[in-house]
Design a protein around this motif. Structure first.
Motif, PDB file in Angstrom:
ATOM      1  N   ARG A  28      68.559  -3.275 -11.171  1.00 45.87           N
ATOM      2  CA  ARG A  28      68.917  -5.060 -10.299  1.00 45.87           C
ATOM      3  C   ARG A  28      68.651  -5.916 -10.881  1.00 45.87           C
ATOM      4  O   ARG A  28      69.190  -7.385 -10.612  1.00 45.87           O
ATOM      5  CB  ARG A  28      68.064  -4.655  -8.708  1.00 45.87           C
ATOM      6  N   ASP A  29      67.459  -5.771 -11.461  1.00 44.29           N
ATOM      7  CA  ASP A  29      66.758  -7.155 -11.696  1.00 44.29           C
ATOM      8  C   ASP A  29      66.008  -7.113 -12.551  1.00 44.29           C
ATOM      9  O   ASP A  29      65.044  -5.920 -13.202  1.00 44.29           O
ATOM     10  CB  ASP A  29      65.648  -8.148 -10.834  1.00 44.29           C
ATOM     11  N   TRP A  30      65.053  -7.688 -13.504  1.00 50.11           N
ATOM     12  CA  TRP A  30      63.998  -7.787 -14.094  1.00 50.11           C
ATOM     13  C   TRP A  30      62.761  -7.180 -13.516  1.00 50.11           C
ATOM     14  O   TRP A  30      62.093  -6.268 -14.031  1.00 50.11           O
ATOM     15  CB  TRP A  30      64.060  -8.579 -15.653  1.00 50.11           C
ATOM     16  N   GLU A  31      62.128  -7.783 -12.687  1.00 46.04           N
ATOM     17  CA  GLU A  31      61.221  -6.883 -12.263  1.00 46.04           C
ATOM     18  C   GLU A  31      61.364  -5.397 -11.778  1.00 46.04           C
ATOM     19  O   GLU A  31      60.279  -5.002 -11.696  1.00 46.04           O
ATOM     20  CB  GLU A  31      61.311  -8.062 -10.448  1.00 46.04           C
ATOM     21  N   THR A  32      62.649  -5.027 -11.104  1.00 41.58           N
ATOM     22  CA  THR A  32      63.023  -3.627 -11.460  1.00 41.58           C
ATOM     23  C   THR A  32      62.206  -2.932 -12.322  1.00 41.58           C
ATOM     24  O   THR A  32      61.543  -1.905 -11.974  1.00 41.58           O
ATOM     25  CB  THR A  32      64.271  -3.721 -10.975  1.00 41.58           C
ATOM     26  N   LEU A  33      62.504  -3.653 -13.852  1.00 44.63           N
ATOM     27  CA  LEU A  33      61.797  -2.595 -14.858  1.00 44.63           C
ATOM     28  C   LEU A  33      60.250  -2.979 -14.788  1.00 44.63           C
ATOM     29  O   LEU A  33      59.649  -1.684 -14.937  1.00 44.63           O
ATOM     30  CB  LEU A  33      62.508  -3.136 -15.218  1.00 44.63           C
ATOM     31  N   THR A  34      59.740  -3.987 -14.388  1.00 44.53           N
ATOM     32  CA  THR A  34      58.471  -4.189 -14.761  1.00 44.53           C
ATOM     33  C   THR A  34      57.943  -4.020 -13.293  1.00 44.53           C
ATOM     34  O   THR A  34      56.482  -3.444 -13.567  1.00 44.53           O
ATOM     35  CB  THR A  34      57.815  -5.586 -14.277  1.00 44.53           C
ATOM     36  N   GLY A  35      58.316  -3.434 -12.459  1.00 49.46           N
ATOM     37  CA  GLY A  35      58.078  -3.338 -11.294  1.00 49.46           C
ATOM     38  C   GLY A  35      57.573  -1.601 -10.981  1.00 49.46           C
ATOM     39  O   GLY A  35      56.481  -1.033 -11.188  1.00 49.46           O
ATOM     40  N   TYR A  36      58.525  -0.229 -11.825  1.00 56.66           N
ATOM     41  CA  TYR A  36      58.754   1.314 -11.763  1.00 56.66           C
ATOM     42  C   TYR A  36      57.586   1.104 -13.254  1.00 56.66           C
ATOM     43  O   TYR A  36      56.609   2.135 -13.156  1.00 56.66           O
ATOM     44  CB  TYR A  36      60.000   1.317 -12.386  1.00 56.66           C
ATOM     45  N   PHE A  37      57.636   0.112 -14.053  1.00 60.28           N
ATOM     46  CA  PHE A  37      56.715   0.546 -15.586  1.00 60.28           C
ATOM     47  C   PHE A  37      55.444   0.434 -14.486  1.00 60.28           C
ATOM     48  O   PHE A  37      54.473   1.505 -15.046  1.00 60.28           O
ATOM     49  CB  PHE A  37      57.218  -0.141 -16.768  1.00 60.28           C
ATOM     50  N   GLY A  38      55.013  -0.318 -13.735  1.00 57.81           N
ATOM     51  CA  GLY A  38      54.055  -0.913 -13.529  1.00 57.81           C
ATOM     52  C   GLY A  38      52.891   0.312 -12.918  1.00 57.81           C
ATOM     53  O   GLY A  38      52.248   0.592 -13.048  1.00 57.81           O
ATOM     54  N   ALA A  39      53.854   0.980 -11.833  1.00 61.23           N
ATOM     55  CA  ALA A  39      53.457   1.925 -10.970  1.00 61.23           C
ATOM     56  C   ALA A  39      53.062   2.975 -11.601  1.00 61.23           C
ATOM     57  O   ALA A  39      52.275   3.872 -11.164  1.00 61.23           O
ATOM     58  CB  ALA A  39      54.540   2.311 -10.191  1.00 61.23           C
ATOM     59  N   VAL A  40      53.833   3.577 -12.736  1.00 60.70           N
ATOM     60  CA  VAL A  40      53.420   4.734 -13.742  1.00 60.70           C
ATOM     61  C   VAL A  40      52.728   4.174 -15.044  1.00 60.70           C
ATOM     62  O   VAL A  40      51.685   5.075 -14.557  1.00 60.70           O
ATOM     63  CB  VAL A  40      54.464   5.123 -14.843  1.00 60.70           C
ATOM     64  N   LEU A  41      52.950   2.982 -15.374  1.00 59.07           N
ATOM     65  CA  LEU A  41      51.045   2.771 -15.678  1.00 59.07           C
ATOM     66  C   LEU A  41      50.211   2.820 -15.050  1.00 59.07           C
ATOM     67  O   LEU A  41      48.649   3.389 -15.193  1.00 59.07           O
ATOM     68  CB  LEU A  41      50.864   1.572 -15.995  1.00 59.07           C
ATOM     69  N   ALA A  42      49.945   2.299 -13.268  1.00 61.70           N
ATOM     70  CA  ALA A  42      49.193   2.761 -13.096  1.00 61.70           C
ATOM     71  C   ALA A  42      48.382   3.662 -12.788  1.00 61.70           C
ATOM     72  O   ALA A  42      46.984   4.572 -12.997  1.00 61.70           O
ATOM     73  CB  ALA A  42      48.836   1.551 -11.276  1.00 61.70           C
ATOM     74  N   ARG A  43      48.966   4.482 -12.441  1.00 60.03           N
ATOM     75  CA  ARG A  43      49.027   6.645 -12.304  1.00 60.03           C
ATOM     76  C   ARG A  43      48.719   6.893 -13.426  1.00 60.03           C
ATOM     77  O   ARG A  43      47.516   7.944 -13.478  1.00 60.03           O
ATOM     78  CB  ARG A  43      50.066   6.894 -11.815  1.00 60.03           C
ATOM     79  N   THR A  44      49.160   6.286 -14.876  1.00 64.51           N
ATOM     80  CA  THR A  44      48.549   7.603 -16.525  1.00 64.51           C
ATOM     81  C   THR A  44      47.312   6.704 -16.775  1.00 64.51           C
ATOM     82  O   THR A  44      46.469   7.294 -16.906  1.00 64.51           O
ATOM     83  CB  THR A  44      49.170   6.674 -17.439  1.00 64.51           C
ATOM     84  N   VAL A  45      46.644   5.305 -16.188  1.00 63.86           N
ATOM     85  CA  VAL A  45      45.672   4.614 -16.865  1.00 63.86           C
ATOM     86  C   VAL A  45      44.122   5.805 -15.676  1.00 63.86           C
ATOM     87  O   VAL A  45      43.448   6.056 -15.784  1.00 63.86           O
ATOM     88  CB  VAL A  45      45.414   3.159 -15.832  1.00 63.86           C
TER      89      VAL A  45
END
Length: 167
Positions: free
Chosen positions: A99-116
């Motif tokens: 939808r927008d660039w924030e969709t990409l950073t939002g999904y990545f941020g959620a996955v990264l937070a769980r990973t870390v």
């Protein structure tokens, strides 16, 4: 240096590269490919995030963030837990429409937070655990974590390169 600190540092370098590649791009720019059949910025960042979400959910347990957060529709897709982009042809790549660039950073941020958060729980002995016997030699957790990080870094770099082609 503790193994957790090394892993957190490696994975923690990705957000800056990803955001620089996608920030302020329009949906059309995110779907643009430098030539027919090439990967777009949106597909590259979606794919690297899908790989981290899919592969690490396999060792962490539970459900993928892509499914529980219903991220698929935000990319114009179904939230199919098996679709990571591997084997995608040009038509499938073109269907990934964030939808927008924030969709990409939002999904990545959620996955990264769980990973870390999960990496924080690891011990050095955990890294020797076999997580995939479909390879010879079998894949350990340590190898899986490095493999996912390497794949993510390569695709983030590719997205940054394609961003540079946009001018």
């Amino acid at each position: 240096m503790d193994v957790r600190d090394i892993l957190k540092d490696g994975y923690g370098r990705l957000p800056e590269t990803i955001e620089a590649a996608v920030r302020d791009l329009t949906p059309e720019q995110l779907r643009w490919a430098p030539q027919p059949g090439a990967n777009s910025i949106g597909w590259l960042v979606w794919h690297l995030t899908r790989v981290q979400d899919h592969h690490l959910t396999g060792v962490i347990g539970g459900e993928q963030i892509y499914v529980t957060g219903d991220w698929g529709p935000r990319f114009g897709l179904k939230s199919d837990p098996s679709d990571t982009g591997y084997g995608h042809g040009p038509e499938q790549v073109a269907r990934v429409a964030p939808r927008d660039w924030e969709t990409l950073t939002g999904y990545f941020g959620a996955v990264l937070a769980r990973t870390v958060a999960w990496v924080e729980t690891l011990t050095p002995a955990d890294l020797d655990r076999i997580v995939d016997r479909n390879w010879d030699p079998p894949v350990t957790l340590g190898v899986r974590l490095v493999s996912v990080l390497d794949d993510d870094a390569q695709h983030a770099g590719q997205a940054a390169y394609v961003r540079g082609l946009l001018g």
